[in-house]
Design a protein around this motif. Structure first.
Motif, mmCIF file in Angstrom:
data_model
loop_
_atom_site.group_PDB
_atom_site.id
_atom_site.type_symbol
_atom_site.label_atom_id
_atom_site.label_comp_id
_atom_site.label_asym_id
_atom_site.label_seq_id
_atom_site.Cartn_x
_atom_site.Cartn_y
_atom_site.Cartn_z
ATOM 1 N N ASP A 76 0.828 -1.205 0.000
ATOM 2 C CA ASP A 76 0.000 0.000 0.000
ATOM 3 C C ASP A 76 0.863 1.256 0.000
ATOM 4 O O ASP A 76 0.457 2.302 -0.505
ATOM 5 N N SER A 77 2.061 1.156 0.591
ATOM 6 C CA SER A 77 2.943 2.314 0.709
ATOM 7 C C SER A 77 4.387 1.842 0.686
ATOM 8 O O SER A 77 4.731 0.853 1.333
ATOM 9 N N VAL A 78 5.237 2.538 -0.058
ATOM 10 C CA VAL A 78 6.680 2.285 -0.075
ATOM 11 C C VAL A 78 7.378 3.634 0.001
ATOM 12 O O VAL A 78 7.212 4.473 -0.886
ATOM 13 N N THR A 79 8.155 3.868 1.050
ATOM 14 C CA THR A 79 8.827 5.150 1.221
ATOM 15 C C THR A 79 10.286 4.944 1.606
ATOM 16 O O THR A 79 10.648 3.940 2.215
ATOM 17 N N VAL A 80 11.116 5.910 1.245
ATOM 18 C CA VAL A 80 12.484 6.013 1.748
ATOM 19 C C VAL A 80 12.477 7.105 2.799
ATOM 20 O O VAL A 80 12.082 8.239 2.516
ATOM 21 N N THR A 81 12.873 6.759 3.995
ATOM 22 C CA THR A 81 12.719 7.694 5.107
ATOM 23 C C THR A 81 13.920 7.632 6.035
ATOM 24 O O THR A 81 14.706 6.681 5.999
ATOM 25 N N GLN A 82 14.056 8.673 6.854
ATOM 26 C CA GLN A 82 15.141 8.758 7.825
ATOM 27 C C GLN A 82 14.569 9.150 9.180
ATOM 28 O O GLN A 82 13.546 9.831 9.255
ATOM 29 N N ALA A 83 15.242 8.714 10.222
ATOM 30 C CA ALA A 83 14.851 9.060 11.589
ATOM 31 C C ALA A 83 16.021 9.762 12.271
ATOM 32 O O ALA A 83 17.175 9.616 11.868
ATOM 33 N N GLY A 84 15.711 10.511 13.305
ATOM 34 C CA GLY A 84 16.733 11.241 14.022
ATOM 35 C C GLY A 84 17.567 10.338 14.909
ATOM 36 O O GLY A 84 17.122 9.286 15.371
ATOM 37 N N ILE A 85 18.798 10.768 15.164
ATOM 38 C CA ILE A 85 19.693 10.067 16.066
ATOM 39 C C ILE A 85 19.560 10.687 17.444
ATOM 40 O O ILE A 85 19.740 11.901 17.596
ATOM 41 N N PRO A 86 19.221 9.913 18.455
ATOM 42 C CA PRO A 86 19.050 10.479 19.798
ATOM 43 C C PRO A 86 20.293 11.249 20.247
ATOM 44 O O PRO A 86 21.425 10.802 20.048
ATOM 45 N N GLY A 87 20.060 12.438 20.836
ATOM 46 C CA GLY A 87 21.157 13.253 21.325
ATOM 47 C C GLY A 87 21.921 13.984 20.242
ATOM 48 O O GLY A 87 23.016 14.507 20.497
ATOM 49 N N SER A 88 21.368 14.040 19.023
ATOM 50 C CA SER A 88 22.062 14.672 17.910
ATOM 51 C C SER A 88 21.044 15.347 17.012
ATOM 52 O O SER A 88 19.864 14.979 16.983
ATOM 53 N N ASP A 89 21.495 16.349 16.279
ATOM 54 C CA ASP A 89 20.645 16.989 15.273
ATOM 55 C C ASP A 89 20.715 16.255 13.936
ATOM 56 O O ASP A 89 20.012 16.613 12.991
ATOM 57 N N GLU A 90 21.541 15.242 13.858
ATOM 58 C CA GLU A 90 21.770 14.515 12.620
ATOM 59 C C GLU A 90 20.694 13.458 12.397
ATOM 60 O O GLU A 90 20.170 12.865 13.343
ATOM 61 N N LEU A 91 20.375 13.228 11.126
ATOM 62 C CA LEU A 91 19.473 12.153 10.755
ATOM 63 C C LEU A 91 20.267 10.879 10.494
ATOM 64 O O LEU A 91 21.414 10.921 10.060
ATOM 65 N N GLY A 92 19.632 9.741 10.738
ATOM 66 C CA GLY A 92 20.240 8.465 10.398
ATOM 67 C C GLY A 92 20.242 8.253 8.899
ATOM 68 O O GLY A 92 19.735 9.064 8.112
ATOM 69 N N GLN A 93 20.794 7.126 8.479
ATOM 70 C CA GLN A 93 20.878 6.809 7.065
ATOM 71 C C GLN A 93 19.515 6.395 6.514
ATOM 72 O O GLN A 93 18.641 5.920 7.255
ATOM 73 N N PRO A 94 19.292 6.546 5.209
ATOM 74 C CA PRO A 94 17.988 6.245 4.614
ATOM 75 C C PRO A 94 17.598 4.768 4.756
ATOM 76 O O PRO A 94 18.407 3.875 4.515
#
Length: 480
Positions: A76-94
């Protein structure tokens, strides 16, 4: 569904291949050339997730996987997404997230693998370029060919097979999570689970990132060691000094580091940190000759530790110095080194808290620092060990599917390596049954030069998962 027969061991096995099993077998066979071509295309993408490497390659890999998933045509849905890294402003890898809602009371299965890979190391250690997939004999060589792009393609190929025999009329609920930073500590994994909890909720979770007993025998991983990794810096001087002028009176950091690291090991090579525990579990027979053959242990070099060989690998702690920052031999000068840093990886036996183990290791290092050397510990990362509950319906279904695909019953194994994020899965989905499977065999050499995938194992791993999904698609309810 296939008719079944009760064996003397009490395991219900397929009596004969039914139309679904035969159709899946044919579909997997027919699609195998395409599956291998797609796998080779993924291997060519150098999707190393470590901080020192280009993130765009991981993005390219994620988009390529997402395209393969969309082509299946059932989500029904296919997405490429990223989530935040705890304690950082950086996003994780896709990462790739795909979902399909269950219908008619069928269970939902979460399929996990990861598309990122380890760094290749030095090219001269490879017999063929690490990111140029190469078939030699019955093996496909390349970084990620086994760990874990073959796991990604096992999911894709199994789903393709199921679509081929059902025309896409599937009642089974599906969630597909293809992570992009497993090889770099899954730093955003917990955040990703929290942010996508409803989409990922499942009755059973298949983690395709483990090993098989050998190329002819499948395995279900029922135990994993945890891990504690950190950087240790040992300092003895404010600056370098002439080794001839002051050597013999002033302790240099290299000597202090060597002395300190030596305290971590018992005479037999086992870990000598007080308080680290072992897990008491039976192990199947495994000869020293097999260990030598699988690891390349040199003649005259003896194994370390005590107890059965597999208990040392699966159920006891282990400590490895994986890197040293110090003057190189080529740049060595006659000086007393003021500071040395080492990277340490400790495997924690099932049943012990990784955080507790980290505290014990730090206490040991501070207590045993020689000559009053200053020590610092940073970049600490922990992952919990894991033991699988083998009594659930999902494990029983997996055993049947593997037996049908391989022609022999699977072996329950432990694994010396770690999959720390499984603890996050257990925390977020305590009712889900977790199945740890994989496409590797003892000669795959994951993380090492000349990593490879046995093509026969790959085919049977795909078929096992296709049979499992086919069985669950005909199963009413998670516990029926």
């Amino acid at each position: 569904m296939t008719d079944t027969v009760e064996t003397a061991a009490g395991i219900t096995q397929p009596e004969a291949a039914g139309p679904l099993d035969s159709g899946l077998r044919n579909a997997v066979e027919q699609e195998l050339p395409r599956t291998l071509a797609d796998l080779c295309a993924l291997v060519r993408i150098p999707s190393v997730s470590w901080a020192a490497f280009d993130r765009e390659h991981v993005r390219t890999s994620a988009e390529a996987v997402a395209a393969l998933v969309r082509e299946i045509g059932i989500f029904d849905s296919v997405t490429v997404t990223q989530a935040g890294i705890p304690g950082s402003d950086e996003l994780g890898q896709p990462a790739i997230l795909a979902t399909r809602a269950a219908r008619n009371g069928r269970p939902t299965v979460l399929l996990y693998a990861h598309h990122d890979v380890q760094p290749p190391g030095q090219d001269e250690h490879w017999d063929s370029p690490p990111f140029e997939p190469t078939v030699r004999g019955d093996r496909l060589y390349g970084r990620g060919a086994a760990d874990d792009k073959a796991g990604v393609m096992a999911h894709v190929a199994a789903l393709r097979g199921l679509v081929a025999v059902t025309g896409g009329d599937i009642d089974l609920g599906l969630a597909l999570f293809i992570e992009g930073e497993e090889e770099f500590g899954s730093r955003s994994f917990a955040t990703f689970l929290s942010e996508n909890k409803d989409a990922l909720r499942a009755d059973a979770i298949v983690v395709a990132d483990s090993n098989n007993w050998d190329i002819n025998t499948p395995a279900i991983t029922i135990g994993l060691r945890g891990n504690v990794t950190f950087r240790l810096t040992v300092s003895t001087l404010a600056h370098a000094s002439h080794s001839g002028m002051f050597g013999g009176a002033v302790p240099d950091a290299m000597m202090a580091t060597i002395r300190l690291l030596g305290t971590l090991y018992a005479p037999d090579g086992s870990v000598a940190v007080a308080g680290l525990t072992s897990h008491d579990a039976p192990t199947p027979p495994y000869a020293e000759e097999a260990l030598r053959g699988e690891t390349g242990l040199l003649p005259g070099v003896s194994p370390i530790g005590h107890g059965s060989i597999l208990s040392r690998i699966w159920s006891q702690p282990a400590l490895t110095v994986t890197g040293i920052d110090a003057p190189t031999v080529a740049n060595a000068s006659n000086t007393l080194t003021p500071s040395v840093s080492v990277q340490i990886s400790v495997r924690i036996a099932p049943g012990q808290s990784a955080a507790h183990a980290a505290g014990l290791i730090e206490a040991h290092l501070r207590e045993h620092a020689p000559f009053g050397a200053h020590i610092a510990i940073d970049d600490l990362d922990t992952g919990e060990p894991f033991l699988v509950d083998t009594d659930g319906w999902a494990v029983a279904e997996t055993r049947l599917a593997m037996t049908a695909a391989w022609g022999v019953e699977p072996v329950d194994i432990g694994v010396g390596g770690s999959i720390p994020f499984i603890a996050d899965l257990v925390r977020e989905f305590p009712e889900a049954q977790i199945l740890v499977t994989g496409v590797e065999d003892p000669d795959s050499r994951a993380h090492s030069p000349n990593e490879s995938l046995h093509l026969g194992v790959f085919k049977r791993a795909i078929l096992s998962e296709a049979f499992l999904l086919g069985r669950l698609n005909g199963r009413t309810g998670a516990t029926a």
